[in-house]
Design an enzyme around this catalytic site. Structure first.
Site, short mmCIF file in Angstrom:
data_model
loop_
_atom_site.label_atom_id
_atom_site.label_comp_id
_atom_site.label_asym_id
_atom_site.label_seq_id
_atom_site.Cartn_x
_atom_site.Cartn_y
_atom_site.Cartn_z
CG ASP A 164 43.02 50.33 -12.42
OD1 ASP A 164 43.87 51.19 -12.67
OD2 ASP A 164 41.80 50.57 -12.39
CG HIS A 192 40.35 54.06 -12.28
ND1 HIS A 192 41.35 53.27 -12.77
CD2 HIS A 192 40.35 55.18 -13.03
CE1 HIS A 192 41.94 53.89 -13.79
NE2 HIS A 192 41.34 55.06 -13.97
P1 NAI Z 1 39.17 62.32 -24.88
O1 NAI Z 1 39.30 63.73 -24.38
O2 NAI Z 1 39.96 61.87 -26.04
O3 NAI Z 1 37.64 62.02 -25.20
C1 NAI Z 1 36.60 62.39 -24.35
C2 NAI Z 1 35.42 62.69 -25.22
O4 NAI Z 1 34.29 62.87 -24.38
C3 NAI Z 1 35.60 63.98 -26.05
O5 NAI Z 1 35.41 63.67 -27.42
C4 NAI Z 1 34.52 64.89 -25.48
O6 NAI Z 1 33.95 65.73 -26.50
C5 NAI Z 1 33.51 63.88 -24.96
N1 NAI Z 1 32.58 64.41 -23.96
C6 NAI Z 1 32.85 65.25 -22.94
N2 NAI Z 1 31.72 65.51 -22.27
C7 NAI Z 1 30.74 64.79 -22.83
C8 NAI Z 1 29.36 64.63 -22.59
N3 NAI Z 1 28.75 65.29 -21.60
N4 NAI Z 1 28.66 63.78 -23.38
C9 NAI Z 1 29.25 63.12 -24.38
N5 NAI Z 1 30.56 63.24 -24.69
C10 NAI Z 1 31.29 64.06 -23.91
O7 NAI Z 1 39.44 61.40 -23.61
P2 NAI Z 1 39.80 59.85 -23.58
O8 NAI Z 1 41.27 59.70 -23.60
O9 NAI Z 1 38.98 59.15 -24.58
O10 NAI Z 1 39.33 59.47 -22.10
C11 NAI Z 1 37.95 59.48 -21.77
C12 NAI Z 1 37.76 59.32 -20.27
O11 NAI Z 1 38.16 58.03 -19.87
C13 NAI Z 1 38.58 60.31 -19.44
O12 NAI Z 1 37.78 60.76 -18.37
C14 NAI Z 1 39.70 59.45 -18.92
O13 NAI Z 1 40.24 59.96 -17.72
C15 NAI Z 1 38.97 58.15 -18.72
N6 NAI Z 1 39.81 56.97 -18.60
C16 NAI Z 1 39.46 56.03 -17.67
C17 NAI Z 1 40.20 54.90 -17.50
C18 NAI Z 1 39.80 53.87 -16.47
O14 NAI Z 1 40.57 52.91 -16.30
N7 NAI Z 1 38.68 53.99 -15.78
C19 NAI Z 1 41.40 54.67 -18.30
C20 NAI Z 1 41.66 55.68 -19.29
C21 NAI Z 1 40.87 56.79 -19.44
#
Ligand code: NAI
Length: 334
Positions: A164, A192
């Site tokens: 952000d 966030h």
């Molecule tokens: P994604 O769905 O591509 O990857 C998430 C991964 O986490 C998946 O491979 C899933 O199998 C794994 N996962 C789920 N539960 C798990 C657990 N208990 N232990 C280990 N692995 C686990 O999602 P993406 O796009 O990589 O986003 C990841 C997270 O980051 C989301 O929650 C998203 O909202 C968040 N995010 C946060 C941002 C921020 O600025 N704080 C910015 C962009 C994304």
């Protein structure tokens, strides 16, 4: 002998982590003299058969990069293995919001993950561990993790508002017709989420108050603020998927600041466990203006003033975080 740093990354086969792990391995964050061991966590095959297989593929690709700084890659579905001796834990893995689910449903769903991971970090991590929660809703997930991992001091637990922050810097730079490095002293206050307050009133452009360089106050209030708050949604609306490499970049920047420090005369944004600064109840994970000398610790910039517009935004994001805390209160051991 070169130093070794162990970095645990959860959700390591996901979109954000795929960009993150390459940059962590490359030497960019910890420098050419430090060897990195990546400890990558994914869900068990019983939950998603593809996740560990994809992680295995990522491990081979990391090996094929031939980085001089990469010492080892561990892939696992066991948090105790992933967090074993780790100096940094980057908690990216989280369940996405499902169709028809409310934000409060997502908070509850992901809350359980962060109870277990907080406990596993406290049990297994190195004594100098720093934790950055990226998985959403990251402030409240961080609150849950640190509340369940109290053997690790509260000031080690962070949630990511750096994406952000970078978005706000870039938006101001584009409007002012300058490069990003001319924009300093931006703050993302609070959550966030789309209640965050991207504070332009204390920001500077070319060393001058941003409000003197961008005199269109209506643009600042009615375009800059909502566009920064809603930038994540804008990316999803444009591409149909959420931010990935910019999110990874935010995490890289956060850790890099902890390792190398913030520049003199500037600060960055990080959500940390409040000690009551700016009237935020102690214990809440709240986005603040922060500096660091590169010793791994954040210091909140004190004494900033907000005008009436900023005060109202600050209150709104604080209220949202208090409500989120209420939703997960049974997951927070006292
Ligand atoms: P994604 O769905 O591509 O990857 C998430 C991964 O986490 C998946 O491979 C899933 O199998 C794994 N996962 C789920 N539960 C798990 C657990 N208990 N232990 C280990 N692995 C686990 O999602 P993406 O796009 O990589 O986003 C990841 C997270 O980051 C989301 O929650 C998203 O909202 C968040 N995010 C946060 C941002 C921020 O600025 N704080 C910015 C962009 C994304």
């Amino acid at each position: 002998m070169s130093k070794v740093v162990r970095v645990a990354v959860t959700g390591a086969a996901g979109r954000v982590s795929s960009s993150l792990i390459v940059r962590l391995a490359s030497g960019e964050v910890f420098g050419p003299e430090t060897k990195v061991i990546l400890q990558l966590l994914e869900v068990p095959a019983s939950v998603n058969p593809a996740a560990l297989k994809n992680l295995e593929g990522a491990m081979y690709e990391l090996q094929d990069c031939g980085f001089s700084t990469l010492k080892d890659v561990v892939i696992t579905d066991d948090p105790n293995v992933a967090f074993n001796g780790c100096n940094y834990a980057l908690l990216v893995g989280a369940a996405p919001r499902g169709p028809g689910e409310q934000r409060s449903d997502l908070i509850r769903k992901n809350g359980a993950i962060f109870v277990g991971q907080g406990q596993a970090i406290a049990k297994n991590a190195a004594s100098d561990v720093r934790i950055l929660v990226v998985g959403n809703p990251c402030n409240t997930n961080c609150l849950i993790a640190y509340s369940n991992g109290r053997d690790v001091p509260a000031d080690r637990w962070h949630a990511m508002t750096r994406l952000d922050h970078n978005r706000a810097v870039s938006a101001l730079a584009i409007k002012a017709g300058v490069t990003n490095d001319a924009v300093t002293c931006v703050t993302i206050w609070g959550n966030h989420s789309n209640t965050q307050y991207p504070d332009f009133t204390n920001a500077k452009i070319g060393g001058r108050p941003a409000t003197e360089v961008i005199t269109d106050r209506a643009w600042l209030e009615n375009t800059f603020v909502p566009n920064t708050q809603e930038r994540g949604k804008f990316i999803i609306d444009t591409t149909k998927v959420s931010s990935s490499f910019s999110a990874a970049n935010g995490a890289i920047d956060h850790v890099k600041s902890l390792v190398t420090g913030t520049p003199a005369g500037d600060w960055t944004s990080a959500a940390i466990v409040s000690k009551g600064e700016y009237g935020v109840p102690a214990g809440l994970v709240f986005g603040y203006p922060c500096t660091t000398s590169g010793d791994g610790n954040w210091n909140v910039v004190e004494g900033l003033k907000l005008d009436a517009f900023g005060e109202a935004k600050f209150k709104k994001t604080l209220d949202e975080l208090l409500k989120e805390q209420e939703v997960v209160k049974d997951l927070l051991p006292s």
